[in-house]
Scaffold this motif. Structure first.
Motif, PDB file in Angstrom:
ATOM      1  N   GLY A 208       0.827  -1.205   0.000  1.00  0.00           N
ATOM      2  CA  GLY A 208       0.000   0.000   0.000  1.00  0.00           C
ATOM      3  C   GLY A 208       0.856   1.247   0.000  1.00  0.00           C
ATOM      4  O   GLY A 208       0.638   2.175  -0.773  1.00  0.00           O
ATOM      5  N   ALA A 209       1.883   1.237   0.860  1.00  0.00           N
ATOM      6  CA  ALA A 209       2.756   2.412   0.975  1.00  0.00           C
ATOM      7  C   ALA A 209       3.524   2.654  -0.319  1.00  0.00           C
ATOM      8  O   ALA A 209       3.684   3.793  -0.760  1.00  0.00           O
ATOM      9  CB  ALA A 209       3.714   2.221   2.133  1.00  0.00           C
ATOM     10  N   SER A 210       3.987   1.552  -0.951  1.00  0.00           N
ATOM     11  CA  SER A 210       4.758   1.735  -2.183  1.00  0.00           C
ATOM     12  C   SER A 210       3.864   2.215  -3.323  1.00  0.00           C
ATOM     13  O   SER A 210       4.311   2.962  -4.199  1.00  0.00           O
ATOM     14  CB  SER A 210       5.477   0.442  -2.572  1.00  0.00           C
ATOM     15  OG  SER A 210       4.553  -0.598  -2.649  1.00  0.00           O
ATOM     16  N   ILE A 211       2.577   1.803  -3.298  1.00  0.00           N
ATOM     17  CA  ILE A 211       1.656   2.292  -4.336  1.00  0.00           C
ATOM     18  C   ILE A 211       1.366   3.773  -4.091  1.00  0.00           C
ATOM     19  O   ILE A 211       1.402   4.586  -5.011  1.00  0.00           O
ATOM     20  CB  ILE A 211       0.359   1.456  -4.366  1.00  0.00           C
ATOM     21  CG1 ILE A 211       0.665   0.038  -4.875  1.00  0.00           C
ATOM     22  CG2 ILE A 211      -0.697   2.101  -5.259  1.00  0.00           C
ATOM     23  CD1 ILE A 211      -0.460  -0.945  -4.723  1.00  0.00           C
ATOM     24  N   LEU A 212       1.141   4.119  -2.801  1.00  0.00           N
ATOM     25  CA  LEU A 212       0.827   5.518  -2.479  1.00  0.00           C
ATOM     26  C   LEU A 212       2.016   6.440  -2.733  1.00  0.00           C
ATOM     27  O   LEU A 212       1.843   7.602  -3.069  1.00  0.00           O
ATOM     28  CB  LEU A 212       0.368   5.641  -1.024  1.00  0.00           C
ATOM     29  CG  LEU A 212      -0.997   5.038  -0.706  1.00  0.00           C
ATOM     30  CD1 LEU A 212      -1.324   5.201   0.763  1.00  0.00           C
ATOM     31  CD2 LEU A 212      -2.095   5.668  -1.561  1.00  0.00           C
ATOM     32  N   PHE A 213       3.223   5.883  -2.585  1.00  0.00           N
ATOM     33  CA  PHE A 213       4.441   6.638  -2.861  1.00  0.00           C
ATOM     34  C   PHE A 213       4.393   7.215  -4.281  1.00  0.00           C
ATOM     35  O   PHE A 213       4.821   8.337  -4.526  1.00  0.00           O
ATOM     36  CB  PHE A 213       5.636   5.692  -2.689  1.00  0.00           C
ATOM     37  CG  PHE A 213       6.939   6.213  -3.208  1.00  0.00           C
ATOM     38  CD1 PHE A 213       7.589   7.253  -2.567  1.00  0.00           C
ATOM     39  CD2 PHE A 213       7.538   5.649  -4.343  1.00  0.00           C
ATOM     40  CE1 PHE A 213       8.800   7.719  -3.045  1.00  0.00           C
ATOM     41  CE2 PHE A 213       8.739   6.112  -4.814  1.00  0.00           C
ATOM     42  CZ  PHE A 213       9.382   7.156  -4.168  1.00  0.00           C
ATOM     43  N   LEU A 214       3.832   6.450  -5.199  1.00  0.00           N
ATOM     44  CA  LEU A 214       3.695   6.938  -6.573  1.00  0.00           C
ATOM     45  C   LEU A 214       2.348   7.613  -6.793  1.00  0.00           C
ATOM     46  O   LEU A 214       2.253   8.652  -7.435  1.00  0.00           O
ATOM     47  CB  LEU A 214       3.821   5.768  -7.553  1.00  0.00           C
ATOM     48  CG  LEU A 214       5.194   5.126  -7.646  1.00  0.00           C
ATOM     49  CD1 LEU A 214       5.124   3.855  -8.436  1.00  0.00           C
ATOM     50  CD2 LEU A 214       6.179   6.091  -8.285  1.00  0.00           C
ATOM     51  N   PHE A 222       8.299  15.307 -10.263  1.00  0.00           N
ATOM     52  CA  PHE A 222       8.709  14.410  -9.174  1.00  0.00           C
ATOM     53  C   PHE A 222       8.287  12.975  -9.475  1.00  0.00           C
ATOM     54  O   PHE A 222       9.009  12.018  -9.200  1.00  0.00           O
ATOM     55  CB  PHE A 222       8.104  14.865  -7.838  1.00  0.00           C
ATOM     56  CG  PHE A 222       8.796  16.059  -7.226  1.00  0.00           C
ATOM     57  CD1 PHE A 222      10.070  16.427  -7.630  1.00  0.00           C
ATOM     58  CD2 PHE A 222       8.178  16.811  -6.233  1.00  0.00           C
ATOM     59  CE1 PHE A 222      10.718  17.525  -7.081  1.00  0.00           C
ATOM     60  CE2 PHE A 222       8.809  17.916  -5.674  1.00  0.00           C
ATOM     61  CZ  PHE A 222      10.080  18.276  -6.105  1.00  0.00           C
ATOM     62  N   PHE A 223       7.075  12.859 -10.021  1.00  0.00           N
ATOM     63  CA  PHE A 223       6.559  11.532 -10.371  1.00  0.00           C
ATOM     64  C   PHE A 223       7.474  10.872 -11.408  1.00  0.00           C
ATOM     65  O   PHE A 223       7.841   9.700 -11.287  1.00  0.00           O
ATOM     66  CB  PHE A 223       5.128  11.682 -10.919  1.00  0.00           C
ATOM     67  CG  PHE A 223       4.517  10.403 -11.408  1.00  0.00           C
ATOM     68  CD1 PHE A 223       4.063   9.441 -10.517  1.00  0.00           C
ATOM     69  CD2 PHE A 223       4.388  10.164 -12.774  1.00  0.00           C
ATOM     70  CE1 PHE A 223       3.485   8.267 -10.965  1.00  0.00           C
ATOM     71  CE2 PHE A 223       3.810   8.986 -13.235  1.00  0.00           C
ATOM     72  CZ  PHE A 223       3.360   8.041 -12.332  1.00  0.00           C
ATOM     73  N   LEU A 224       7.880  11.669 -12.407  1.00  0.00           N
ATOM     74  CA  LEU A 224       8.764  11.133 -13.458  1.00  0.00           C
ATOM     75  C   LEU A 224      10.102  10.710 -12.862  1.00  0.00           C
ATOM     76  O   LEU A 224      10.642   9.654 -13.224  1.00  0.00           O
ATOM     77  CB  LEU A 224       8.974  12.182 -14.555  1.00  0.00           C
ATOM     78  CG  LEU A 224       7.768  12.445 -15.457  1.00  0.00           C
ATOM     79  CD1 LEU A 224       8.059  13.572 -16.427  1.00  0.00           C
ATOM     80  CD2 LEU A 224       7.378  11.192 -16.230  1.00  0.00           C
ATOM     81  N   ILE A 225      10.609  11.522 -11.934  1.00  0.00           N
ATOM     82  CA  ILE A 225      11.896  11.173 -11.292  1.00  0.00           C
ATOM     83  C   ILE A 225      11.755   9.849 -10.534  1.00  0.00           C
ATOM     84  O   ILE A 225      12.599   8.967 -10.627  1.00  0.00           O
ATOM     85  CB  ILE A 225      12.359  12.317 -10.343  1.00  0.00           C
ATOM     86  CG1 ILE A 225      12.777  13.534 -11.176  1.00  0.00           C
ATOM     87  CG2 ILE A 225      13.520  11.867  -9.461  1.00  0.00           C
ATOM     88  CD1 ILE A 225      12.972  14.813 -10.378  1.00  0.00           C
ATOM     89  N   LYS A 226      10.647   9.714  -9.802  1.00  0.00           N
ATOM     90  CA  LYS A 226      10.420   8.475  -9.035  1.00  0.00           C
ATOM     91  C   LYS A 226      10.343   7.270  -9.964  1.00  0.00           C
ATOM     92  O   LYS A 226      10.942   6.226  -9.707  1.00  0.00           O
ATOM     93  CB  LYS A 226       9.108   8.588  -8.248  1.00  0.00           C
ATOM     94  CG  LYS A 226       9.197   9.445  -7.011  1.00  0.00           C
ATOM     95  CD  LYS A 226       7.839   9.525  -6.335  1.00  0.00           C
ATOM     96  CE  LYS A 226       7.880  10.404  -5.102  1.00  0.00           C
ATOM     97  NZ  LYS A 226       6.556  10.518  -4.460  1.00  0.00           N
ATOM     98  N   ILE A 227       9.605   7.425 -11.060  1.00  0.00           N
ATOM     99  CA  ILE A 227       9.427   6.313 -12.002  1.00  0.00           C
ATOM    100  C   ILE A 227      10.769   5.949 -12.638  1.00  0.00           C
ATOM    101  O   ILE A 227      11.151   4.774 -12.701  1.00  0.00           O
ATOM    102  CB  ILE A 227       8.377   6.661 -13.096  1.00  0.00           C
ATOM    103  CG1 ILE A 227       6.974   6.714 -12.501  1.00  0.00           C
ATOM    104  CG2 ILE A 227       8.436   5.697 -14.278  1.00  0.00           C
ATOM    105  CD1 ILE A 227       6.324   5.387 -12.207  1.00  0.00           C
ATOM    106  N   ILE A 228      11.500   6.977 -13.106  1.00  0.00           N
ATOM    107  CA  ILE A 228      12.785   6.719 -13.755  1.00  0.00           C
ATOM    108  C   ILE A 228      13.738   6.059 -12.756  1.00  0.00           C
ATOM    109  O   ILE A 228      14.428   5.083 -13.077  1.00  0.00           O
ATOM    110  CB  ILE A 228      13.393   8.027 -14.346  1.00  0.00           C
ATOM    111  CG1 ILE A 228      12.527   8.502 -15.521  1.00  0.00           C
ATOM    112  CG2 ILE A 228      14.831   7.811 -14.817  1.00  0.00           C
ATOM    113  CD1 ILE A 228      12.817   9.902 -15.999  1.00  0.00           C
ATOM    114  N   GLY A 229      13.738   6.562 -11.517  1.00  0.00           N
ATOM    115  CA  GLY A 229      14.593   5.986 -10.475  1.00  0.00           C
ATOM    116  C   GLY A 229      14.257   4.524 -10.223  1.00  0.00           C
ATOM    117  O   GLY A 229      15.148   3.660 -10.241  1.00  0.00           O
ATOM    118  N   LEU A 230      12.965   4.253 -10.036  1.00  0.00           N
ATOM    119  CA  LEU A 230      12.537   2.871  -9.760  1.00  0.00           C
ATOM    120  C   LEU A 230      12.867   1.941 -10.929  1.00  0.00           C
ATOM    121  O   LEU A 230      13.371   0.828 -10.737  1.00  0.00           O
ATOM    122  CB  LEU A 230      11.028   2.829  -9.496  1.00  0.00           C
ATOM    123  CG  LEU A 230      10.582   3.212  -8.087  1.00  0.00           C
ATOM    124  CD1 LEU A 230       9.077   3.356  -8.029  1.00  0.00           C
ATOM    125  CD2 LEU A 230      11.019   2.123  -7.102  1.00  0.00           C
TER     126      LEU A 230
END
Lengths: 250, 231
Positions: A208-214, A222-230
């Motif tokens: 749940g937390a990892s889904i909410l993180f995105l 920020f979302f793009l950075i998170k996605i690219i990082g992951l």
């Protein structure tokens, strides 16, 4: 010493062409998934309320959520399939290196995400047309493309990002299972059981937390950075776990 | 029905073809080239594109029926069902108030012998003034805090001399169909997501008919669905 030493870029191009040809059936499977999702988009959110003998209220909701869910499931499934043993062996029928193999897979996943994302954002309006044919009177609670044309690219980016992420998760799982020489299935079951145990038995809201993180991110950069990082982390893990693998097994 | 049948048959045909194309078995009989797969994929996208253009031309704007929201309507459902609170409803609810002159006797009839469609209460006054006061509150239908009471037609009781007939209530059928884009797509668009996952809650209160009658009025007829508010 070779007379003609191939360049990495040429190998990559050739590999990508090969991947696009050998995985073309993935898109037919996606269409089958999308058509199957139609059943859910028209029936999953409907309810009827019979108050008494003379009064009746019926609510029918048509939504494109099942199509996106099915597409995400498809991305995971294709990601696993890309990294499995037979695809690995196929890839090394040609002149190839581990690096070009992974890079061509990455490019294929990117292209597939774009195509799938384009397909899914067009399914929304198509559903609206079907819903208008199905029901005499229908309310549209979301802005149409005519009303908000700028929403379309934002939706496209969102879908492509989530699809790519699921591709990467599937690819990492496929890579893990491949390295374990026949015990991959068991390891996958073990891995999923641990996630289940941690999440539901011990009560850590990890998933749940990892889904909410995105999902709670409302600022696109920020979302793009998170996605690219992951995606980078997942892709790096996939390449690392297969780095000692034989290029071709009999 | 026709739509569902057509949709299902198309789906089954396409799924069978899809499975056939993607199956490894087909390789033994046909060589399905990647070109065929890409032709199918791009044809599908072209079909979706055409459908998008059609829907944007035919239905360019989003349309939402404004159903009145009433956050307290569920409380109203509970309050209204209690006889003691009937008097307090007058101010907040749409009430039809009528008066009827009457002699010594009131005969009650029902159009529908099996079901009244309303809560009927009779209360006696302290005096014999020959007048029946009639208060009628509309039925209340609630779905997810949307108050559908205004959509309901009611049949008022018919008075003829010393007799009243409680008419059969017309059928109330309300169909609400809506399309909403996926909440996943709206992460950055700022569109409000309609909460599909909270489920649908509903509540209702039948029409209430309250008759305040003279002290010594004789009441007869079909009294099965009539309640007396005796002090």
């Amino acid at each position: 010493m070779y007379l003609n030493e191939p360049r990495q870029l040429d190998i990559l191009k050739q590999q990508l062409r090969f991947k696009l040809n050998s995985n073309a059936s993935a898109f037919t499977i996606l269409i089958a998934f999308q058509l199957f999702a139609l059943l859910f988009s028209f029936s999953s959110s409907s309810s009827s309320h019979y108050f008494d003998e003379t009064s009746y209220i019926s609510i029918n909701a048509v939504t494109s959520t099942p199509h996106i869910t099915f597409m995400i499931a498809w991305a995971f499934f294709i990601g696993v399939r890309l990294a499995n043993q037979s695809k690995w062996n196929e890839a090394f029928s040609f002149v190839s290196t581990r690096l070009t193999h992974h890079l061509s897979n990455l490019l294929f996943m990117l292209l597939a995400s774009f195509l799938a994302g384009f397909m899914v954002i067009l399914i929304g309006p198509a559903l609206r047309l079907l819903a208008n044919l199905r029901y005499e009177e229908i309310d549209t609670l979301t802005s149409t493309i005519t009303e908000a044309p700028l929403h379309l690219p934002l939706q496209f980016i969102t879908v492509v990002c989530y699809t790519l992420l699921l591709f990467m998760i599937g690819y990492m799982m496929g890579s893990f299972s491949q390295t374990l020489n026949g015990y991959g299935g068991l390891v996958m079951i073990f891995f999923l059981s641990i996630i289940f145990f941690i999440t539901f038995i011990l009560g850590f809201q990890m998933i749940g937390a990892s889904i909410l993180f995105l999902f709670n991110e409302s600022y696109l950069p920020f979302f793009l950075i998170k996605i690219i990082g992951l995606c980078t982390i997942l892709f790096a893990i996939s390449t690392l776990v297969t780095s000692h693998l034989e290029v071709r097994k009999s | 029905m026709i739509f569902t049948t057509l949709l299902l048959s198309t789906l089954i045909i396409v799924l069978v073809i899809g499975i056939f194309f993607s199956s490894k078995l087909t390789g033994k009989f046909f060589n399905i080239t990647s070109k065929v797969h890409y032709t199918i994929a791009f044809s599908f996208i072209a079909l979706l594109f055409i459908m998008t253009i059609i829907v944007e031309v035919l239905f360019p704007s989003s349309e939402v029926r404004q159903l009145p929201l009433n956050e307290n309507a569920f409380d109203d459902v509970v309050i209204g069902s209690s006889a003691e609170k009937i008097d307090s409803i007058d101010e907040s609810e749409p009430v039809t108030k009528r008066t009827h002159e009457i002699e010594n006797q009131l005969t009650i009839y029902h159009d529908d012998a099996d079901y009244s469609g309303a809560d009927i209460w009779i209360e006696r006054k302290d005096v014999n003034d020959g007048i029946v006061e009639e208060y009628i509150t509309k039925p209340l239908y609630m779905v997810n805090n949307h108050d559908l009471s205004n959509e309901v037609d009611i049949a008022l009781p018919e008075w003829q001399g010393n007799a009243v007939t409680f008419s059969k209530q017309p059928t109330f059928e309300f169909n609400f169909a809506y399309y909403t884009g996926s909440f996943i797509l709206n992460q950055f668009t700022g569109e409000e997501n309609y909460d599909l996952f909270s489920g649908f809650s509903s509540g209702s209160r039948p029409m209430t008919i309250r008759l305040i009658v003279p002290k010594d009025l004789k009441i007869d007829g079909d009294l099965e669905y009539v309640s007396f508010d005796e002090d």
